[in-house]
Design a protein around this motif. Structure first.
Motif, PDB file in Angstrom:
ATOM      1  N   GLU A  40      18.818  12.359 -68.546  1.00  0.00           N
ATOM      2  CA  GLU A  40      17.738  12.300 -67.553  1.00  0.00           C
ATOM      3  C   GLU A  40      17.379  13.700 -67.048  1.00  0.00           C
ATOM      4  N   GLU A  43      15.053  15.025 -69.534  1.00  0.00           N
ATOM      5  CA  GLU A  43      13.711  14.447 -69.343  1.00  0.00           C
ATOM      6  C   GLU A  43      12.988  15.133 -68.185  1.00  0.00           C
ATOM      7  N   GLU A  72      11.794  11.154 -62.806  1.00  0.00           N
ATOM      8  CA  GLU A  72      12.944  11.674 -63.568  1.00  0.00           C
ATOM      9  C   GLU A  72      14.033  12.181 -62.622  1.00  0.00           C
ATOM     10  N   ASP A  75      15.871   9.263 -61.566  1.00  0.00           N
ATOM     11  CA  ASP A  75      16.773   8.807 -62.638  1.00  0.00           C
ATOM     12  C   ASP A  75      18.083   9.582 -62.600  1.00  0.00           C
TER      13      ASP A  75
HETATM   14 MG   LIG Z   1      13.976   8.996 -67.294  1.00  0.00          MG
END
Ligand SMILES: [Mg+2]
Length: 120
Positions: A40, A43, A72, A75
């Motif tokens: 994550e 990302e 993100e 996340d």
């Molecule tokens: Mg993500």
């Protein structure tokens, strides 16, 4: 739910309920969760990849892009909280201890306005 009125315990409970409702505890071991944090984080970094420093403000002012970045970031935080739950770590204590260690490692009077160690 905002930072001003939410405790870490509340966030931990929120993530734990989400995981339990899906019976995902079997997937949430430290290996998978630590990898998920890194995935994550990657990302999140993708949104800034190839963006020049002088373009950062423009990226962050783009509403859609900012929403994706925040998503993100959340996340990453979800997996940090999930790992905290699995390890039984008190995140507030761990974070406060890390800040204390960093304050010793990077004394404010030596690192004022710079991140590198000055020559002695
Ligand atoms: Mg993500």
């Amino acid at each position: 739910m905002t930072d001003d009125c939410t405790t870490v315990a509340k966030l931990r409970g929120l993530v734990a309920e989400f995981v339990a409702a899906r019976q995902w505890e079997c997937y949430h071991d430290p290996k998978n969760l630590s990898m998920s944090i890194a995935i994550e984080a990657a990302e999140l970094m993708e949104h800034f990849q190839w963006v020049r420093s002088e373009e950062l403000d423009q990226v962050l002012q783009d509403g859609d892009r900012r929403a994706q970045i925040v998503d993100e970031l959340a996340d990453v935080a979800c997996y940090v909280i999930a790992l905290t739950n699995v390890l039984g770590v008190d995140l507030s204590s761990a974070l406060a201890e890390k800040v204390r260690k960093n304050a010793l490692k990077y004394p404010a009077e030596k690192f004022q306005g710079r991140y590198f160690k000055p020559a002695d």
